[in-house]
Design an enzyme around this catalytic site. Sequence first.
Site, PDB file in Angstrom:
ATOM      1  N   HIS A   1      47.551  70.858  27.638  1.00 55.69           N
ATOM      2  CA  HIS A   1      46.133  71.217  27.635  1.00 55.69           C
ATOM      3  C   HIS A   1      45.547  70.925  26.257  1.00 55.69           C
ATOM      4  CE1 HIS A   1      42.513  73.468  28.595  1.00 55.69           C
ATOM      5  NE2 HIS A   1      42.605  74.068  27.432  1.00 55.69           N
TER       6      HIS A   1
ATOM      7  N   GLY B   1      52.699  33.221  28.321  1.00 53.05           N
ATOM      8  CA  GLY B   1      51.941  34.414  28.697  1.00 53.05           C
ATOM      9  C   GLY B   1      51.124  34.223  29.958  1.00 53.05           C
TER      10      GLY B   1
ATOM     11  N   TYR C   1      37.407  43.475  41.790  1.00 51.02           N
ATOM     12  CA  TYR C   1      37.627  44.099  40.493  1.00 51.02           C
ATOM     13  C   TYR C   1      37.325  43.171  39.317  1.00 51.02           C
ATOM     14  CZ  TYR C   1      42.235  42.159  39.058  1.00 51.02           C
ATOM     15  OH  TYR C   1      43.252  41.351  38.636  1.00 51.02           O
TER      16      TYR C   1
ATOM     17  N   VAL D   1      35.507  35.124  43.453  1.00 48.38           N
ATOM     18  CA  VAL D   1      35.693  35.410  44.876  1.00 48.38           C
ATOM     19  C   VAL D   1      37.169  35.435  45.265  1.00 48.38           C
ATOM     20  CG1 VAL D   1      33.433  34.582  45.621  1.00 48.38           C
ATOM     21  CG2 VAL D   1      35.323  32.963  45.426  1.00 48.38           C
ATOM     22  N   GLY D   2      38.023  35.561  44.276  1.00 47.47           N
ATOM     23  CA  GLY D   2      39.448  35.658  44.578  1.00 47.47           C
ATOM     24  C   GLY D   2      40.249  34.607  43.837  1.00 47.47           C
TER      25      GLY D   2
END
Length: 464
Positions: free
Chosen positions: A443, A40, A186, A271-272
């Site tokens: 709706h 995974g 994110y 930070v990434g």
Amino acid sequence: MKEISCKLLVIGAGPGGYVCAIRAGQLGVDTVIVEVGKPGGTCLNVGCIPSKALIHAAEEFDKVSHMAGGKSPLGISLSAPVLDLGKTVAWKDGIVSRLNSGVAGLLKKAGVKTVHGWATFRDGKTVEVETETGSQVIRAETIVIATGSAPVELPFLPFGGSVISSTDALALSAVPKKLAVVGGGYIGLELGMAFAKLGADVTVVEALPRVLAQYDAELTRPVVKRLAALGIEVMAGAKAKGLSTKGDALLVETADGKNAKVSADKILVTVGRKPVTEGWGLDQIDLDRSGKFIRIDDQCRTSMRGIFAIGDVTGEPMLAHRAMAQGEMVAEIVAGHKRSWDKRAIPAVCFTVPELVTVGLSPEEAKAQGEIKVGLFPFAANGRAMTKLGEDGFVRVVARADNHLVLGIQAVGQGVSELAAAFGLALEMGSRLEDIAGTIHAHPTQGEGFQEAALKALGHALHI
Ligand SMILES: Cc1cc2nc3c(=O)[nH]c(=O)nc-3n(C[C@H](O)[C@H](O)[C@H](O)COP(=O)(O)OP(=O)(O)OC[C@H]3O[C@@H](n4cnc5c(N)ncnc54)[C@H](O)[C@@H]3O)c2cc1C
């Protein structure tokens, strides 16, 4: 030393690798997959799934806390909720372990052989795996590198002690009293907002002038508003500099060049992410790079014949569904099908409060290609959104002005992640504004906002 051979060897059982192996197995390709951890990869074990479990728990806790505080307009009141984070984490671990077994079962069902251990290239056709029972040599006609990515560590804030990565944040035994988040992308915001809802006092330190800088300001406005409502302090344009001597505060240089201290019992560094290109013998095969990533073509072929690469190790967007789509395509190519990367768009979802979805081009990007039409429909005019207390946000559709071909769709609002499928399909099918406007949308649903945004771009929205 044991030796086996196969037609296809996949290194890494993350979303890219396991999907590639399953599809290859389904197509009758003799396939082996090697994984050092649990099946995974990042996504299932320490990424998408566990983070969304924590986010959901935080959302529920926040909801009942509001009711207990007598702040719910729904007329519901109750006594103060109590959080047992240990139990929450155990629930999250239960989901992860069910999915681990699920992936292992799917690989088995497809006839894929799984080898547990760390794989290292000996040459372009041979890999050696350090297993618990010794070395295993695997020779393969074709090899797929799906080694994924890992969190970027800041040299002046190494992981350990109070400095934690997203992986550590998903396994805490208690909610930090004060949490400093370095990086307002994110992952940092999803986790920072979740911990704020669970009761942490959160500060986000972001070097760029604003958080979620890859999105336009109109789209992120509802998120920025909610950060403030949750009491999260955002220090934009500020640089994290290191840890205080006592380890109980983050040292920061603020936007105006002043030194500041953010007291924190945990400092989450988001930070990434960087591709995993070390430790598995990349030097043995000397593949071309594209920056820090492995360079691939439109069939995910690397610069060496017979070696493919997929997923995060190949670059942005580093998203699970991109890795899976690449994995499926490569399996089919290996099985002899004619395939190449022909996707029009890769949706991206940000599970902040409220959520963000983007597919295709933003208005700015589209404008650079020619004249456009933009239709924006606010959830404040959507009945279903009102019944969910989700009026903040909108759906925005971007199309070519001449033929109305839809180029991009964005939404921000409560639960809009579930609209990603409709948005992706519209773009992939080459929809025009008239196609969306002419489709009956049920709706009352938030999806009606999509139809209304298309109508708005055509100049005749019905509900605003
Ligand atoms: C906190 C967090 C939240 C995220 N949320 C989302 C989200 O909501 N949606 C989304 O799309 N993406 C999300 N992501 C990103 C997503 O997890 C990645 O894009 C995805 O996992 C990439 O898949 P992959 O197959 O390329 O690599 P990975 O999932 O990183 O898997 C690579 C696997 O290879 C194994 N491996 C590496 N080298 C070797 C070796 N030499 N031998 C054996 N095994 C090896 C690793 O153990 C790992 O299991 C999130 C990530 C994080 C960290």
